[in-house]
Design an enzyme around this catalytic site. Structure first.
Site, PDB file in Angstrom:
ATOM      1  CB  VAL A   1      57.662  21.124  60.916  1.00 62.46           C
ATOM      2  CG1 VAL A   1      57.429  21.441  62.248  1.00 62.46           C
ATOM      3  CG2 VAL A   1      57.739  19.504  60.733  1.00 62.46           C
TER       4      VAL A   1
ATOM      5  NE  ARG B   1      70.224  25.666  55.725  1.00 61.32           N
ATOM      6  CZ  ARG B   1      69.635  24.776  56.393  1.00 61.32           C
ATOM      7  NH1 ARG B   1      68.511  24.129  56.123  1.00 61.32           N
ATOM      8  NH2 ARG B   1      70.272  24.486  57.468  1.00 61.32           N
TER       9      ARG B   1
ATOM     10  CE  LYS C   1      64.740  12.855  64.348  1.00 66.05           C
ATOM     11  NZ  LYS C   1      63.859  13.976  63.581  1.00 66.05           N
TER      12      LYS C   1
ATOM     13  CD  GLU D   1      63.331  12.768  54.487  1.00 65.33           C
ATOM     14  OE1 GLU D   1      63.548  13.582  53.328  1.00 65.33           O
ATOM     15  OE2 GLU D   1      62.623  13.496  55.204  1.00 65.33           O
TER      16      GLU D   1
ATOM     17  CE  LYS E   1      62.443  10.703  66.527  1.00 62.69           C
ATOM     18  NZ  LYS E   1      61.392   9.994  65.514  1.00 62.69           N
TER      19      LYS E   1
END
Length: 448
Positions: free
Chosen positions: A17, A48, A107, A192, A207
């Site tokens: 993103v 990082r 979130k 993932e 959410k």
């Protein structure tokens, strides 16, 4: 007139993103300036791992010292897309303390710490925007916060996790098993390597907490959201839903009680009729259905995740916050004036689909119906079938009989709406019947 001093933006995180946000800010700088009324300058990007190749991202802006970046004092807006609780919380706090407004896609942090972050934003006369935290590119937070601010929202019902929607869609359309569908989602990048947050409902629950808080003008903590994932959904559940003219979706449901004195927020798999707009939401798409008193029923649909869609939501917030900076104003903050309590899941009113393996002998259906009646749960339909020889299901009227010779029988009961606690007590009582060999599955029925 165009303001000449550029607004400086610090970007925290440069993954899928963040790198897209940086790319769009760089390539569309002139358009953004025209829309805002001032130039926007990407002043630094905290990461990082500085050695990673990031196509289209100016390497001279990369830093590993996120704290120093947000404390510079000349930063107007901090965009946080690193996720997690820490160090995101500390960095956002430092941003407010040093005069910056914040745009976040986090979130988990907003669901758990939203009230405290809103209080800090108000204390330091800053903005806190987070459209990207819920449903990716779909404009949802701002319509709830602003467009529907004069209306009364009674219910929010939505598919807010693309990974689980993809898995359930594959189980429904391709007759895939859960593991097979999950493997495909992983291969395509929808899931993932560790899919727990998605498939166990944690992502959707965060959410739901955010949506419920905005919709009902009250504070809803993450630990107040009832959560169930999709790992227990079976091919039999999918098939049974099809026979009912339904499909199975993982839903986030936030609703105001009928008396208006409390709210509930829950995430769980549910059957919804094929006639409902959410039933047609396929693949990894998200959709949210809002029911308001004056506006009626509204549906918001689109891609709920991914680099470009999420970056679109982040940049929308960035433009709004920068406009506020130019006008020396702030946008809407937290609205929690109703202070409504969040009810326990047992007070939620739902329908249930219950599949039972029962002994094949006379009177079983009558015994089952009696248990429902004793717990004040009304039966809508009953379907009976054979387990061993695989005969077609046959529908029976409530309280009727019916028997097949040889083998176990199965009963599928669909209830009318009743309190969750009553339904749970009914299921427990059914487990204790000698004639019920197993409660094969239970699933809520929503969306009618």
């Amino acid at each position: 007139m165009m303001r000449t001093r550029p607004l400086k933006v610090a970007l925290l995180g440069c993954g899928v993103v963040g790198s897209e946000v940086a790319r769009i800010m760089t390539t569309h700088a002139d358009d953004l300036a025209a829309r805002i009324g001032a130039p926007v300058e990407l002043a630094g990007i905290a990461v990082r791992r500085p050695g990673r190749e990031r196509e289209g991202v100016p390497s001279e802006l990369i830093t590993t010292d996120a704290t120093a970046l947000v404390k510079r004092g000349d930063i107007d807006v901090v965009v946080e897309v690193i996720g997690g609780i820490e160090p995101a919380r500390s960095l956002i706090t430092a941003a407010f303390e040093h005069g910056a407004s914040v745009v976040s896609a986090n979130k988990a942090l907003l669901a758990g710490e939203g009230a405290a972050l809103h209080a800090l934003a108000e204390e330091y006369d800053a903005d806190l925007y987070y459209e990207a935290a819920v449903a990716g590119a779909i404009p949802l937070v701002r319509p709830l916060r602003e467009s529907l601010a004069g209306d009364k929202v009674n219910r929010v019902l939505g598919i807010v996790n693309g990974t689980t929607n993809f898995i359930l869609d594959r189980m429904d359309s391709n007759n895939a098993g859960y593991s097979e569908a999950l493997d495909e989602a992983t291969a395509l990048g929808y899931a993932e390597a560790d899919p727990t947050a998605d498939v166990e409902g944690f992502d959707a629950a965060a959410k739901a907490a955010i949506l419920a808080g905005i919709a009902f003008h009250t504070r809803v903590r993450l630990d107040e959201v009832h959560r169930e994932g999709i790992t227990e959904v079976t091919a039999a559940d999918i098939a049974s839903a099809k026979r009912m003219g339904c499909t199975v979706k993982l839903l986030a449901i936030c609703e105001r009680a009928a008396d208006g004195r409390s709210v509930t927020a829950r995430v769980h798999p549910a059957m919804i009729p094929l006639s409902h707009p959410l039933a047609s939401v396929r693949e990894a798409y998200n959709a949210v259905f809002i029911e308001a008193e004056a506006a009626g029923r509204l549906m918001f649909y689109g891609p709920g995740a991914g680099g470009s869609p999420t970056a679109s939501a982040v940049l929308g917030d960035l433009v709004a916050v920068c406009r506020n900076k130019v006008n020396e104003a702030t946008g809407p903050g937290e609205s929690a004036y109703t202070r409504l309590p969040v009810s326990h899941m047992g007070e939620a009113v739902t329908r249930y689909h219950i599949s039972l393996d029962v002994a094949d002998k006379p009177g079983v259906l009558a015994q089952v119906a009696t248990v429902f009646a004793e717990h004040d749960v009304s039966i809508d339909t009953v379907r009976q079938g054979r387990n061993q020889s695989g005969g077609d299901a046959v529908a029976f009227e409530q309280g009727g009989g019916g028997r097949w010779e040889g083998g176990e029988a199965s009963l599928v009961v669909v209830t009318h709406r009743a309190p969750e606690a009553s339904l749970a007590a009914t299921v427990e009582a059914l487990r204790n019947l000698d004639t019920v060999r197993d409660v094969a599955s239970t699933m809520r029925v929503e969306g009618e």
